[in-house]
Design a protein around this motif. Structure first.
Motif, PDB file in Angstrom:
ATOM      1  N   HIS A 255      19.318 -12.160  -3.561  1.00 37.14           N
ATOM      2  CA  HIS A 255      20.376 -11.397  -4.214  1.00 37.14           C
ATOM      3  C   HIS A 255      19.781 -10.655  -5.406  1.00 37.14           C
ATOM      4  CE1 HIS A 255      23.344 -13.662  -1.837  1.00 37.14           C
ATOM      5  NE2 HIS A 255      22.462 -14.649  -1.984  1.00 37.14           N
ATOM      6  N   SER A 256      20.059  -9.361  -5.470  1.00 35.83           N
ATOM      7  CA  SER A 256      19.572  -8.508  -6.553  1.00 35.83           C
ATOM      8  C   SER A 256      20.665  -8.366  -7.598  1.00 35.83           C
ATOM      9  CB  SER A 256      19.196  -7.138  -5.973  1.00 35.83           C
ATOM     10  OG  SER A 256      18.956  -6.215  -7.011  1.00 35.83           O
ATOM     11  N   LEU A 257      20.306  -8.615  -8.863  1.00 34.69           N
ATOM     12  CA  LEU A 257      21.243  -8.487  -9.978  1.00 34.69           C
ATOM     13  C   LEU A 257      20.648  -7.474 -10.939  1.00 34.69           C
ATOM     14  CD1 LEU A 257      21.691 -12.301 -10.748  1.00 34.69           C
ATOM     15  CD2 LEU A 257      22.816 -10.964  -8.970  1.00 34.69           C
ATOM     16  N   GLY A 258      21.456  -6.505 -11.363  1.00 40.87           N
ATOM     17  CA  GLY A 258      20.911  -5.486 -12.254  1.00 40.87           C
ATOM     18  C   GLY A 258      21.902  -5.074 -13.317  1.00 40.87           C
ATOM     19  N   GLN A 259      21.384  -4.417 -14.353  1.00 42.17           N
ATOM     20  CA  GLN A 259      22.232  -3.810 -15.366  1.00 42.17           C
ATOM     21  C   GLN A 259      21.513  -2.594 -15.919  1.00 42.17           C
ATOM     22  OE1 GLN A 259      21.373  -7.309 -18.536  1.00 42.17           O
ATOM     23  NE2 GLN A 259      22.833  -5.764 -19.190  1.00 42.17           N
ATOM     24  N   THR A 260      22.289  -1.675 -16.499  1.00 40.75           N
ATOM     25  CA  THR A 260      21.736  -0.400 -16.932  1.00 40.75           C
ATOM     26  C   THR A 260      20.830  -0.561 -18.149  1.00 40.75           C
ATOM     27  OG1 THR A 260      23.697   0.691 -16.087  1.00 40.75           O
ATOM     28  CG2 THR A 260      22.317   1.962 -17.586  1.00 40.75           C
ATOM     29  N   ILE A 261      21.312  -1.297 -19.162  1.00 38.79           N
ATOM     30  CA  ILE A 261      20.486  -1.422 -20.367  1.00 38.79           C
ATOM     31  C   ILE A 261      19.272  -2.307 -20.073  1.00 38.79           C
ATOM     32  CG2 ILE A 261      22.358  -0.957 -21.991  1.00 38.79           C
ATOM     33  CD1 ILE A 261      22.415  -3.984 -22.555  1.00 38.79           C
ATOM     34  N   GLY A 262      18.308  -2.253 -20.981  1.00 36.93           N
ATOM     35  CA  GLY A 262      17.053  -2.950 -20.730  1.00 36.93           C
ATOM     36  C   GLY A 262      16.196  -2.206 -19.713  1.00 36.93           C
TER      37      GLY A 262
ATOM     38  N   THR B 275      15.915 -13.038 -16.087  1.00 35.57           N
ATOM     39  CA  THR B 275      17.272 -13.409 -16.539  1.00 35.57           C
ATOM     40  C   THR B 275      18.118 -12.253 -17.065  1.00 35.57           C
ATOM     41  OG1 THR B 275      16.617 -13.901 -18.831  1.00 35.57           O
ATOM     42  CG2 THR B 275      16.340 -15.679 -17.225  1.00 35.57           C
ATOM     43  N   LEU B 276      17.685 -11.008 -16.837  1.00 35.45           N
ATOM     44  CA  LEU B 276      18.394  -9.813 -17.326  1.00 35.45           C
ATOM     45  C   LEU B 276      18.367  -9.722 -18.854  1.00 35.45           C
ATOM     46  CD1 LEU B 276      21.435  -9.618 -14.855  1.00 35.45           C
ATOM     47  CD2 LEU B 276      19.263  -8.390 -14.725  1.00 35.45           C
ATOM     48  N   PHE B 277      19.007  -8.656 -19.378  1.00 31.15           N
ATOM     49  CA  PHE B 277      18.952  -8.344 -20.805  1.00 31.15           C
ATOM     50  C   PHE B 277      20.031  -9.083 -21.604  1.00 31.15           C
ATOM     51  CE2 PHE B 277      19.822  -5.900 -24.605  1.00 31.15           C
ATOM     52  CZ  PHE B 277      18.570  -5.496 -25.041  1.00 31.15           C
ATOM     53  N   ASP B 278      21.218  -9.188 -21.018  1.00 29.02           N
ATOM     54  CA  ASP B 278      22.350  -9.796 -21.733  1.00 29.02           C
ATOM     55  C   ASP B 278      21.998 -11.195 -22.214  1.00 29.02           C
ATOM     56  OD1 ASP B 278      24.128  -7.667 -21.246  1.00 29.02           O
ATOM     57  OD2 ASP B 278      24.621  -8.491 -19.273  1.00 29.02           O
ATOM     58  N   THR B 279      22.496 -11.526 -23.420  1.00 25.26           N
ATOM     59  CA  THR B 279      22.153 -12.843 -23.958  1.00 25.26           C
ATOM     60  C   THR B 279      23.113 -13.934 -23.513  1.00 25.26           C
ATOM     61  OG1 THR B 279      23.381 -12.301 -25.967  1.00 25.26           O
ATOM     62  CG2 THR B 279      21.007 -11.913 -25.996  1.00 25.26           C
ATOM     63  N   ASP B 280      24.218 -13.553 -22.854  1.00 21.93           N
ATOM     64  CA  ASP B 280      25.173 -14.598 -22.446  1.00 21.93           C
ATOM     65  C   ASP B 280      25.024 -15.014 -20.983  1.00 21.93           C
ATOM     66  OD1 ASP B 280      26.195 -12.434 -21.147  1.00 21.93           O
ATOM     67  OD2 ASP B 280      28.138 -12.421 -22.189  1.00 21.93           O
ATOM     68  N   GLY B 281      24.168 -14.338 -20.240  1.00 24.12           N
ATOM     69  CA  GLY B 281      23.922 -14.734 -18.856  1.00 24.12           C
ATOM     70  C   GLY B 281      25.103 -14.555 -17.918  1.00 24.12           C
ATOM     71  N   HIS B 282      26.120 -13.795 -18.350  1.00 23.83           N
ATOM     72  CA  HIS B 282      27.359 -13.799 -17.551  1.00 23.83           C
ATOM     73  C   HIS B 282      27.179 -13.175 -16.174  1.00 23.83           C
ATOM     74  CE1 HIS B 282      27.773  -9.657 -19.094  1.00 23.83           C
ATOM     75  NE2 HIS B 282      28.602  -9.449 -18.097  1.00 23.83           N
TER      76      HIS B 282
ATOM     77  N   TYR C 160      11.648   5.518 -23.573  1.00 25.15           N
ATOM     78  CA  TYR C 160      10.926   5.568 -24.840  1.00 25.15           C
ATOM     79  C   TYR C 160      11.494   4.612 -25.891  1.00 25.15           C
ATOM     80  CZ  TYR C 160       7.917   7.411 -28.473  1.00 25.15           C
ATOM     81  OH  TYR C 160       6.973   7.515 -29.460  1.00 25.15           O
ATOM     82  N   HIS C 161      12.801   4.415 -25.896  1.00 23.27           N
ATOM     83  CA  HIS C 161      13.364   3.489 -26.898  1.00 23.27           C
ATOM     84  C   HIS C 161      12.844   2.061 -26.690  1.00 23.27           C
ATOM     85  CE1 HIS C 161      16.055   2.934 -23.485  1.00 23.27           C
ATOM     86  NE2 HIS C 161      16.530   1.831 -24.048  1.00 23.27           N
ATOM     87  N   LEU C 162      12.590   1.697 -25.443  1.00 19.25           N
ATOM     88  CA  LEU C 162      12.043   0.357 -25.182  1.00 19.25           C
ATOM     89  C   LEU C 162      10.577   0.283 -25.603  1.00 19.25           C
ATOM     90  CD1 LEU C 162      13.645  -0.212 -21.666  1.00 19.25           C
ATOM     91  CD2 LEU C 162      14.314  -1.331 -23.805  1.00 19.25           C
ATOM     92  N   GLN C 163       9.861   1.395 -25.391  1.00 21.09           N
ATOM     93  CA  GLN C 163       8.462   1.465 -25.800  1.00 21.09           C
ATOM     94  C   GLN C 163       8.350   1.330 -27.324  1.00 21.09           C
ATOM     95  OE1 GLN C 163       6.486   4.934 -24.203  1.00 21.09           O
ATOM     96  NE2 GLN C 163       4.685   4.652 -25.491  1.00 21.09           N
TER      97      GLN C 163
ATOM     98  N   VAL D 110      10.053  -6.448   1.681  1.00 19.54           N
ATOM     99  CA  VAL D 110      11.006  -6.310   0.576  1.00 19.54           C
ATOM    100  C   VAL D 110      10.183  -6.211  -0.706  1.00 19.54           C
ATOM    101  CG1 VAL D 110      12.821  -7.466  -0.753  1.00 19.54           C
ATOM    102  CG2 VAL D 110      12.799  -7.638   1.755  1.00 19.54           C
ATOM    103  N   LEU D 111      10.466  -5.180  -1.500  1.00 19.90           N
ATOM    104  CA  LEU D 111       9.796  -5.010  -2.786  1.00 19.90           C
ATOM    105  C   LEU D 111      10.853  -5.050  -3.880  1.00 19.90           C
ATOM    106  CD1 LEU D 111       7.380  -4.339  -4.620  1.00 19.90           C
ATOM    107  CD2 LEU D 111       7.857  -1.913  -4.178  1.00 19.90           C
ATOM    108  N   ALA D 112      10.856  -6.149  -4.626  1.00 22.92           N
ATOM    109  CA  ALA D 112      11.838  -6.352  -5.684  1.00 22.92           C
ATOM    110  C   ALA D 112      11.122  -6.209  -7.016  1.00 22.92           C
ATOM    111  CB  ALA D 112      12.461  -7.740  -5.556  1.00 22.92           C
ATOM    112  N   VAL D 113      11.604  -5.300  -7.866  1.00 19.45           N
ATOM    113  CA  VAL D 113      10.889  -4.957  -9.101  1.00 19.45           C
ATOM    114  C   VAL D 113      11.738  -5.275 -10.326  1.00 19.45           C
ATOM    115  CG1 VAL D 113       9.577  -3.147  -7.926  1.00 19.45           C
ATOM    116  CG2 VAL D 113      11.732  -2.564  -9.079  1.00 19.45           C
ATOM    117  N   GLY D 114      11.073  -5.282 -11.474  1.00 18.24           N
ATOM    118  CA  GLY D 114      11.755  -5.618 -12.719  1.00 18.24           C
ATOM    119  C   GLY D 114      12.637  -4.509 -13.265  1.00 18.24           C
ATOM    120  N   HIS D 115      12.267  -3.261 -12.987  1.00 15.99           N
ATOM    121  CA  HIS D 115      13.059  -2.129 -13.474  1.00 15.99           C
ATOM    122  C   HIS D 115      13.340  -1.187 -12.316  1.00 15.99           C
ATOM    123  CE1 HIS D 115      12.572  -3.231 -17.712  1.00 15.99           C
ATOM    124  NE2 HIS D 115      11.335  -3.571 -17.384  1.00 15.99           N
ATOM    125  N   GLY D 116      14.621  -1.054 -11.967  1.00 12.89           N
ATOM    126  CA  GLY D 116      15.027  -0.194 -10.868  1.00 12.89           C
ATOM    127  C   GLY D 116      15.447  -1.015  -9.657  1.00 12.89           C
ATOM    128  N   GLU D 117      15.985  -0.293  -8.676  1.00 13.64           N
ATOM    129  CA  GLU D 117      16.493  -0.963  -7.474  1.00 13.64           C
ATOM    130  C   GLU D 117      15.338  -1.457  -6.598  1.00 13.64           C
ATOM    131  OE1 GLU D 117      19.617  -1.609  -6.766  1.00 13.64           O
ATOM    132  OE2 GLU D 117      20.351  -0.615  -8.579  1.00 13.64           O
TER     133      GLU D 117
END
Ligand SMILES: [Zn+2]
Ligand SMILES: [Zn+2]
Length: 238
Positions: free
Chosen positions: A8-15, A34-41, A118-121, A212-219
């Protein structure tokens, strides 16, 4: 979203369009990052939607100690009691005792694509944006098996970067060694601390023939995955 049976792929826009992956087996769940959110929801909702309880999460395995991937770690550890795993080089970053290695402030090319990153960099270059610290329970090294996946030590992006391989599914969880957002690339160039190690990591990934190629940033990619990975190591590239 299920991208392959039990994955199962879980994603969010920020981060940076960060993604995490929930692996489902009869005897429990394994979470990769564990994604970016600090509450893990988002992760807890995904567990719930599978008809499982937080305690069914048995293992949290971390590709590396960058903020985008360890945001939910402390909350998810508390909710589930899962064992937390990383490479030992990343352990004190994740535990909050050391900052991640800074990166260059020089803009990455193509600038038209990478301005979104760039903001993450800048955050990593200046050492701002700390996560909620959480100790690692157990170290992982190349060749270990954790849950259903084999551990690949894949340095380059960071010295203790790990990828994971689920052989029965031919699924590669590449972490930040490969990104599909904002463009398909062998990681975000400015973030790769050691280019030579990174090239060796990509060559190793190309030999796996992943479906299957599952990456840290992007689909994640589920079509032509092996060919796309091989394209990153072609000699005339770049
Ligand atoms: Zn990273
Ligand atoms: Zn990342």
């Amino acid at each position: 979203m299920q991208i392959s049976p039990g994955i199962h792929s879980l994603g969010q826009t920020i981060g940076g369009h960060v993604h995490a992956y929930l692996l489902e087996e009869d005897d429990g769940l394994t979470l990769i990052d564990t994604l970016f959110d600090t509450d893990g929801h988002r992760v807890l909702e995904a567990i719930n939607s599978l008809g499982r309880a937080p305690q069914d999460l048995k293992r949290i395995v971390l590709s590396h100690g960058h903020r985008s991937h360890i945001g939910g770690l402390a909350a998810l550890k508390e909710a589930s009691g899962a064992e937390v795993y990383s490479h030992e080089w990343e352990e004190d970053i994740i535990a909050g005792d050391r900052k991640a290695q800074p990166v260059s402030l020089l803009p990455m090319r193509p600038v038209t694509a990478y301005f979104k990153v760039y903001h993450l960099q800048v955050g990593l270059a200046l050492g701002v944006g700390q996560h909620k610290a959480c100790p690692v329970d157990l170290p992982l090294k190349d060749g270990d098996r954790v849950g259903p996946v084999e551990v690949l030590h894949t340095p380059g992006h960071s010295p203790g970067h790990l990828a994971f391989w689920w052989p029965e599914k031919k699924a590669l969880f590449a972490g930040d060694a490969i990104a599909t957002w904002p463009i398909f690339d062998g990681g975000w160039p400015a973030f790769n601390l050691n280019e030579e190690q990174q090239r060796a990591t990509l060559r190793r990934m190309a030999e796996l023939d992943a479906e299957v190629l599952a990456v840290g940033h992007g689909e994640p990619l589920v079509e032509d995955a092996a060919a796309r990975v091989r394209s990153l190591v072609e000699p005339n590239r770049g």
